[in-house]
Design a protein around this motif. Structure first.
Motif, PDB file in Angstrom:
ATOM      1  N   SER A 226      45.207  37.219  20.554  1.00 50.32           N
ATOM      2  CA  SER A 226      46.198  36.978  21.227  1.00 50.32           C
ATOM      3  C   SER A 226      46.083  37.038  22.953  1.00 50.32           C
ATOM      4  N   THR A 227      46.933  36.443  23.808  1.00 50.27           N
ATOM      5  CA  THR A 227      46.518  36.237  25.257  1.00 50.27           C
ATOM      6  C   THR A 227      46.921  37.687  25.791  1.00 50.27           C
ATOM      7  N   THR A 228      45.949  38.188  26.702  1.00 46.10           N
ATOM      8  CA  THR A 228      46.385  39.554  27.388  1.00 46.10           C
ATOM      9  C   THR A 228      46.659  39.126  28.770  1.00 46.10           C
ATOM     10  N   ALA A 229      48.030  39.779  29.348  1.00 49.08           N
ATOM     11  CA  ALA A 229      48.192  39.612  30.756  1.00 49.08           C
ATOM     12  C   ALA A 229      47.979  40.862  31.447  1.00 49.08           C
ATOM     13  N   ARG A 230      47.647  40.776  32.798  1.00 43.87           N
ATOM     14  CA  ARG A 230      47.207  41.944  33.445  1.00 43.87           C
ATOM     15  C   ARG A 230      47.868  41.976  34.983  1.00 43.87           C
ATOM     16  N   SER A 231      48.616  42.909  35.474  1.00 46.77           N
ATOM     17  CA  SER A 231      49.347  42.652  36.780  1.00 46.77           C
ATOM     18  C   SER A 231      48.563  43.660  37.802  1.00 46.77           C
ATOM     19  N   SER A 232      48.400  43.092  39.056  1.00 41.86           N
ATOM     20  CA  SER A 232      47.745  43.887  39.919  1.00 41.86           C
ATOM     21  C   SER A 232      48.684  43.522  41.408  1.00 41.86           C
ATOM     22  N   PRO A 233      48.752  44.623  42.240  1.00 42.20           N
ATOM     23  CA  PRO A 233      49.377  44.337  43.612  1.00 42.20           C
ATOM     24  C   PRO A 233      48.418  43.572  44.427  1.00 42.20           C
ATOM     25  N   SER A 234      49.066  42.531  45.468  1.00 43.93           N
ATOM     26  CA  SER A 234      48.044  41.802  46.089  1.00 43.93           C
ATOM     27  C   SER A 234      47.791  42.674  47.484  1.00 43.93           C
ATOM     28  N   PRO A 235      46.475  42.758  47.936  1.00 43.12           N
ATOM     29  CA  PRO A 235      46.013  43.729  48.926  1.00 43.12           C
ATOM     30  C   PRO A 235      46.628  43.109  50.219  1.00 43.12           C
ATOM     31  N   THR A 236      47.177  42.074  50.335  1.00 42.47           N
ATOM     32  CA  THR A 236      47.595  41.158  51.749  1.00 42.47           C
ATOM     33  C   THR A 236      49.047  41.432  51.694  1.00 42.47           C
ATOM     34  N   THR A 237      49.861  40.817  50.697  1.00 44.24           N
ATOM     35  CA  THR A 237      51.126  40.862  50.780  1.00 44.24           C
ATOM     36  C   THR A 237      51.852  41.751  49.728  1.00 44.24           C
ATOM     37  N   GLY A 238      51.286  42.598  49.094  1.00 45.75           N
ATOM     38  CA  GLY A 238      51.802  43.850  48.173  1.00 45.75           C
ATOM     39  C   GLY A 238      52.501  43.343  47.259  1.00 45.75           C
ATOM     40  N   LYS A 239      52.867  42.140  46.951  1.00 45.62           N
ATOM     41  CA  LYS A 239      53.426  41.548  45.872  1.00 45.62           C
ATOM     42  C   LYS A 239      52.606  41.607  44.606  1.00 45.62           C
ATOM     43  N   THR A 240      53.296  41.917  43.452  1.00 46.26           N
ATOM     44  CA  THR A 240      52.560  42.044  42.204  1.00 46.26           C
ATOM     45  C   THR A 240      52.428  40.458  41.701  1.00 46.26           C
ATOM     46  N   THR A 241      51.048  40.342  41.205  1.00 45.08           N
ATOM     47  CA  THR A 241      50.615  38.918  40.804  1.00 45.08           C
ATOM     48  C   THR A 241      50.202  39.305  39.241  1.00 45.08           C
ATOM     49  N   THR A 242      50.399  38.346  38.294  1.00 41.98           N
ATOM     50  CA  THR A 242      49.958  38.297  36.789  1.00 41.98           C
ATOM     51  C   THR A 242      48.699  37.446  36.748  1.00 41.98           C
ATOM     52  N   SER A 243      47.827  37.948  36.066  1.00 46.49           N
ATOM     53  CA  SER A 243      46.731  37.259  35.739  1.00 46.49           C
ATOM     54  C   SER A 243      46.586  37.079  34.075  1.00 46.49           C
ATOM     55  N   THR A 244      46.274  36.093  33.380  1.00 42.12           N
ATOM     56  CA  THR A 244      46.095  35.846  32.123  1.00 42.12           C
ATOM     57  C   THR A 244      44.750  35.526  31.621  1.00 42.12           C
ATOM     58  N   THR A 245      44.172  36.559  30.716  1.00 37.23           N
ATOM     59  CA  THR A 245      42.939  36.248  30.319  1.00 37.23           C
ATOM     60  C   THR A 245      42.682  35.187  29.144  1.00 37.23           C
ATOM     61  N   LYS A 246      41.646  34.454  28.854  1.00 46.84           N
ATOM     62  CA  LYS A 246      41.595  33.745  27.752  1.00 46.84           C
ATOM     63  C   LYS A 246      41.587  34.221  26.458  1.00 46.84           C
ATOM     64  N   PRO A 247      42.301  33.621  25.324  1.00 42.02           N
ATOM     65  CA  PRO A 247      42.232  34.364  24.271  1.00 42.02           C
ATOM     66  C   PRO A 247      40.898  34.414  23.520  1.00 42.02           C
ATOM     67  N   ALA A 248      40.658  35.716  22.921  1.00 42.61           N
ATOM     68  CA  ALA A 248      39.295  35.777  22.168  1.00 42.61           C
ATOM     69  C   ALA A 248      39.245  34.844  21.059  1.00 42.61           C
ATOM     70  N   ASP A 249      38.030  34.093  20.604  1.00 45.05           N
ATOM     71  CA  ASP A 249      37.897  33.515  19.598  1.00 45.05           C
ATOM     72  C   ASP A 249      37.670  34.319  18.582  1.00 45.05           C
ATOM     73  N   PRO A 250      38.497  34.166  17.532  1.00 47.85           N
ATOM     74  CA  PRO A 250      38.332  34.983  16.281  1.00 47.85           C
ATOM     75  C   PRO A 250      37.081  34.664  15.491  1.00 47.85           C
ATOM     76  N   CYS A 251      36.782  33.202  15.500  1.00 45.21           N
ATOM     77  CA  CYS A 251      35.632  33.067  14.826  1.00 45.21           C
ATOM     78  C   CYS A 251      34.271  33.298  15.356  1.00 45.21           C
ATOM     79  N   THR A 252      34.237  33.923  16.660  1.00 45.33           N
ATOM     80  CA  THR A 252      32.971  34.584  17.286  1.00 45.33           C
ATOM     81  C   THR A 252      33.053  36.050  17.149  1.00 45.33           C
ATOM     82  N   PRO A 253      32.269  36.761  16.275  1.00 49.28           N
ATOM     83  CA  PRO A 253      32.329  38.030  16.252  1.00 49.28           C
ATOM     84  C   PRO A 253      32.064  38.921  17.379  1.00 49.28           C
ATOM     85  N   THR A 254      32.672  39.727  17.534  1.00 51.80           N
ATOM     86  CA  THR A 254      32.482  40.710  18.794  1.00 51.80           C
ATOM     87  C   THR A 254      31.993  42.231  17.983  1.00 51.80           C
TER      88      THR A 254
END
Length: 408
Positions: free
Chosen positions: A68-96
């Motif tokens: 499933s998709t994972t979201a990560r929040s972090s404050p902007s170093p310039t505005t101080g506002k929190t932004t959310t970035s979304t990582t690409k879902p892992a491919d379950p058919c490619t073993p890790t």
């Protein structure tokens, strides 16, 4: 008349020079601190100095096991506002997971480890035979057509020729509309049936095959849910050569039957003594029976069963031997267990779990390079709880000497 003495003119000039000098010095310092730009047009050469502050490391966000998709929040170093970035879902058919060799397979059943560290795996319902290796995508070797996968049949056991490095011959136990049979597959050629007429049914089709050190192919068949005659190939342990002919040493030279009285053979393994043994499913328990010329196991006598797995203990689906350990898979217990066995066939100690509740229901187990135990899962058979990566081929190095348990 002014009585004050006059100062020489040179003193005034000196004071003026001192004031101009101080002004120039202050201007110079101000430019140094304020980084005054030079617009004179003269070229300036500079070299960036190495930083003594370690570079910022970007954290790697673990991916969920279900992809499933994972979201990560972090404050902007310039505005101080929190932004959310979304990582690409892992491919379950490619073993890790380094233990998972292949994922997203369809009913993997037959399994044949190869000398180069890879393996062939057959999909029971699709008829595909794939070559799988750690860190590589599965490669389609061939697809067997005309299968009947009802009643647990289809593409079952898979084995390779003892001279596979030279001839690349593959042997398989398959269910058709009319029977169960053994086929041989040569590179670039159509599969060829070398033994036909094994009874098929809505259950108990058997399906285990394995070569011994002498190049004899053992075939474990099921009784197809019926009582079979002495001459029927159902419910038997057969011995044939590479062309499908009865192997030398059979009770009858013209028959492939070696032992009889089996119900549903799903596993074959060579014991430390060199004897081939079969996992047979009975109503009360699963038993390990030795391949003995002319033996009839319809009714078991004392000492017939080399080992017994009670249904309450999860039973056994397949067997393998590695470094003095007799290992067995269990669908019900979702584990690989093992018990120590000497070179003379004497068991010692109690069975221990080599791999438990990590990848779900474990079906096939085969011994590979350096004693590694290769396995297939059976989580999409209607009895398991599959995850996105199922079904899988997994490998346990060193015969599971370190054991292990973990989350599925």
């Amino acid at each position: 008349m002014d009585a004050r003495p006059r100062r020489p003119a040179t003193s005034g000039r000196r004071r003026a020079l001192r004031r101009r000098g101080m002004s120039a010095l202050l201007l110079s310092l101000t430019c140094v601190l304020a980084a005054c730009a030079n617009f004179s047009g003269a070229g300036t050469t500079f070299t960036a100095q190495p930083s003594l502050t370690p570079a910022e490391v970007t954290p790697v966000v673990p991916q969920p096991a279900d992809g499933s998709t994972t979201a990560r929040s972090s404050p902007s170093p310039t505005t101080g506002k929190t932004t959310t970035s979304t990582t690409k879902p892992a491919d379950p058919c490619t073993p890790t997971d380094p233990a998972v060799v292949a994922a997203c397979l369809s009913a993997p059943w037959g399994l044949a480890p190869l000398a180069d560290g890879s393996a062939l795996v057959g999909e029971r319902t699709t008829g595909r035979i794939l070559k799988v290796a750690t860190g590589k995508k599965p490669v389609l070797v061939t697809t067997i057509a005309g299968l009947n996968s009802g009643g647990g049949g289809g593409l079952l056991g898979v084995a390779v020729s003892p001279s596979y490095a030279e001839d690349e011959l593959i042997y398989a136990y398959v269910t058709t509309k009319t029977d169960n049979r053994i086929i041989r597959i040569a590179p670039g050629d159509q599969p060829k049936a070398i033994l036909t007429g094994i009874p098929k049914g809505t259950k108990d089709n058997g399906g285990a095959i394995a070569f011994n050190a002498d190049g004899v192919l053992y075939v474990g068949t099921g009784d197809a849910g019926k009582t079979q005659s002495a001459t029927s190939l159902g419910g038997k342990l057969l011995r044939i050569d590479e062309f499908g002919k009865p192997a030398p040493g059979n009770p009858k030279k013209t028959s492939p039957i070696f032992s009889s009285g089996f119900t549903q053979v799903t596993g074959l393994c060579v014991l430390p003594t060199g004897v081939m043994a079969a996992v047979d499913h009975r109503a009360a328990a699963d038993v390990l029976l030795a391949a003995r010329s002319g033996a009839d196991y319809t009714t078991l006598s004392s000492g017939d069963a080399i080992w017994t797995w009670k249904a309450a203990d999860g039973g056994a689906a397949d067997c393998a031997t590695s470094d003095g350990v007799l290992a067995n898979t269990s669908l019900g217990k979702q584990q690989l267990a093992g018990v120590s066995m000497s070179s003379t066939g004497i068991f010692s100690g109690s069975p221990r779990v080599l791999l438990g509740h990590t990848y779900g229901r474990l079906l096939t187990v085969q011994t590979g390079l350096k004693g590694a135990l290769w396995m297939t899962t059976s989580n999409k058979d209607g009895h398991g709880k599959p995850v996105a990566a199922d079904d899988r081929v997994i490998v346990l190095p060193d015969g599971g000497a370190s054991g292990g348990n973990g989350p599925d």
